[in-house]
Design a protein around this motif. Structure first.
Motif: not given
Ligand code: ADP
Length: 655
Positions: A559, A603, A609-611, A615, A617
């Motif tokens: 990350n 979050k 959850f991923t941006t 991904g 998440g």
């Protein structure tokens, strides 16, 4: 250290009281004995003096009597021829006045009592021949003449300060009294003549009349006399005359004075030392009682404790254990005191670890914050204990050993373990749900490397078909290999999610795991021109699952690397630092990437959850769960220089 049961106070007090009677009685007896000795010695002294006085005075009296008797006899030898003329009388009289006779005048009376001759004619030096003035006692004269025996007159004063008396000795010839020879004695002269100097040195000697009047004294005026004296009569011939002797006050002999003084001083010293001793003993007694009270209080406190207490000397030998400790391990104090390592309560499976920490404590290097150990009860049952060790300081301020307090945390540990298993099960379920939900994402994720592999392989095949030299084909094959490895990683991660986490914990060196995780992404790092600053010089060992921990680290590092896509190449840096905070290992991973804004932060740990477009998440959610499984914590904060800092806290493994 084992102070034993306290002694009952009343018993002690009465014992002391009895003990005190003895020296007191001894002292009284001693003083009494010394007093008696002194008194007896004084009495003996007095008795001896008295005996000497008596014998001296009797001797004096005998001496006087002897002189008087001799004079009587000499006077009786007078003849008419001696009285015929003054010259003859004088030549008869003169030898009589020799020394020690005591005679001072001789008078010759005829048968009618008339003074015929006298020598000296007068006793008064001022008066010449005053024969007729002489008046010898008529009564004595008559008595002597009628008895035919010497008769003494009563003493009568001579001038103002002296006394005299007479002896009338009848002189007979052919059965007829022809006259009486009168010898005149002066008392002062008698004393002067017949009392020898040595006697006069010792006593004041007086001649006392029948009325008790002192008629003459021989004395040393300067010496004082004692009260009592001794009197002996020499009657007859003295008409009630007595000799009275009073000893002079002689100073006590120095030896006797010294003896008495030293005895008195000795008695005082004994009294003083007794008094000092008593004071000391009383003080000691008070301190002892105080100590006993404190002992009783401490013992009650120790007995009521739930915390086990164990003291060891500097050699590691047990010198004290409290009841709570005995209850915990099941061995009695008598069985434990004096024991040296290995102790019977050390758990067999942890002997080496226990020995190591034991040696560290003895070397003064024990963990100050305390440490957990596994012990076993006598029954063989294992117990978890939390131990704190503190130096044992003796009364002289010297370090004499170690005092350890021990809390049984078996139940707490079991509860924690149950909670952890529960948590694992929950997480496992959640993971299974998540796995189902993210199946498509996985497919997508796997699809990417598979597609890449496929295209790299196709390219390589084409190149080979076109007779391209093998060296030119190799980069394509290398990339295919790398993509295959990535696909493998994805699969491993998925496998770890689905796998039931009956993970076997072991000792994990965090530094090594960080290095291994970085090695996995080495090419990526190199490709993106990222500098890795690694500080893992401080060793940190935790109990955990090495694969899970490495995956979590890999995810956080990846990350960090991925967050720096937009960062200027020269600023692309990840700083990894490994350190210790109290009983925890602290790993920080700081990047200079895009950072995490508020909406993302909320979050961040949510599953899925991923941006990132590609991904999953799942990474951070799993990372946090892994850390919590290891009783650790995962947190993040903004890096002041831009980017994000992730912090991992994991409890250090007990040594
Ligand atoms: P993924 O990496 O698959 O997106 P993660 O759970 O690992 O899933 O990460 C979730 C999200 O958290 C990421 O998509 C990213 O937006 C954000 N994130 C994680 N680490 C960082 C970081 N070091 N810097 C900035 N954002 C990060």
């Amino acid at each position: 250290m084992n102070l034993g049961p306290p002694i009952a106070l009343p018993e002690r007090t009465s014992r002391w009281r009895w003990l005190w009677v003895l020296p007191r009685v001894a002292f009284v007896l001693f003083v009494g004995g010394v007093g008696l000795l002194l008194w007896m010695s004084d009495q003996a002294d007095k008795e001896e003096k008295r005996a000497t006085l008596t014998s001296d005075i009797l001797w004096l009296e005998q001496n006087l009597r002897f002189h008087l008797a001799r004079n009587e006899e000499l006077l009786g030898r007078i003849d008419l021829a001696h009285t015929a003329s003054a010259g003859a009388f004088e030549s008869f009289a003169r030898p009589l006045f020799g020394s020690e006779s005591g005679l001072r005048q001789l008078i010759w009376l005829d048968a009618d009592g008339q003074v015929r001759r006298a020598h000296p004619a007068t006793m008064n030096p001022d008066v010449a021949s005053e024969t007729l003035e002489l008046s010898p006692s008529r009564q004595s004269f008559r008595l002597a003449r009628s008895l035919g025996k010497p008769v003494y007159s009563a003493a009568y004063p001579f001038f103002t300060d002296d006394w005299q008396f007479e002896v009338h000795v009848p002189v007979s010839r052919e059965g007829r009294v022809i006259g009486v020879a009168v010898g005149v004695y002066r008392i002062r002269e008698i004393l002067g003549d017949s009392v020898p100097w040595w006697l006069a040195e010792r006593y004041r000697i007086s001649i006392v009349g029948d009325s008790g009047k002192v008629l003459g004294t021989r004395s040393k005026i300067e010496s004082a006399v004692t009260e009592e004296g001794y009197q002996v009569a020499f009657d007859p011939p003295g008409w009630g005359l007595s000799i009275h002797a009073v000893p002079y006050h002689a100073p006590r002999p120095l030896a006797s004075v010294l003896l008495s003084a030293s005895l008195v001083i000795l008695a005082l010293i004994v009294l003083w030392s007794l008094w000092i001793l008593r004071r000391h003993v009383l003080r000691r007694q008070a301190v002892e009682e105080q100590l006993q009270r404190e002992h009783a209080f401490r013992k009650a406190m120790e007995d009521s404790l739930d915390t086990g207490m164990r003291a060891r000397n500097l050699d590691g030998e047990i010198i004290y254990v409290n009841p709570a400790f005995c209850r915990m391990v099941g061995w009695s104090a008598a069985e434990l005191i004096g024991r040296r390592p290995p102790m019977p309560y050390w758990a067999d499976d942890y002997l080496d670890e226990t020995r190591t920490i034991h040696d560290r404590v003895l070397a003064g290097d024990g963990p100050e914050e305390g440490f957990e150990l596994k012990f076993k009860r006598r029954s063989g049952e294992a117990i978890d204990v939390l131990i704190h060790e503190a130096p044992l300081i003796d009364a002289h301020g010297r370090h004499s050993g170690w005092m350890g307090s021990m809390v049984d945390i078996t139940e707490r540990k079991q509860a924690e373990e149950r909670a952890r298993q529960q948590q694992d099960r929950l997480q496992s379920t959640a993971r299974l749900v998540a796995v189902g939900e993210m199946a498509s994402s996985i497919a997508h994720e796997l699809n990417q490397p598979l597609a890449a592999i496929s295209s790299y392989c196709t390219a390589a095949a084409n190149l080979l078909r076109n007779q391209t030299p093998a060296a030119d084909v190799l980069p394509a094959l290398d990339k295919a290999v790398e993509q295959a490895r990535r696909a493998g990683q994805v699969i491993r991660r998925i496998y770890s999610l689905a796998r039931p986490s009956e993970s076997r914990f072991e000792r994990v060196d965090l530094g090594e795991r960080v290095t291994a995780a970085l090695a996995l992404m080495e090419s990526d790092i190199r490709q993106k021109g990222i500098r890795i600053s690694l500080d893992i010089s401080q060793k940190a060992v935790v109990d955990g699952d090495p694969v899970l921990l490495e995956q979590a680290l890999f995810n956080i590092l990846r990350n960090a690397v991925e967050s720096m896509r937009e960062t200027a190449p020269e600023q692309r840096q990840v700083i990894v630092t490994l350190g210790r905070v109290e009983s925890y290992a602290l790993l920080t991973i700081a990047d200079r990437g895009c950072g995490i804004d508020g909406s993302v932060a909320e979050k961040l740990f949510d599953p899925l959850f991923t941006t990132k477009p590609e991904g999953m998440g799942m990474g951070l959610a799993i990372c946090r769960s892994v850390m919590e499984n290891h009783r650790g914590r995962l947190s993040f904060e903004a890096n002041p220089g831009g980017g994000t800092v992730f912090r991992i806290l994991l409890p250090l493994s007990p040594q």
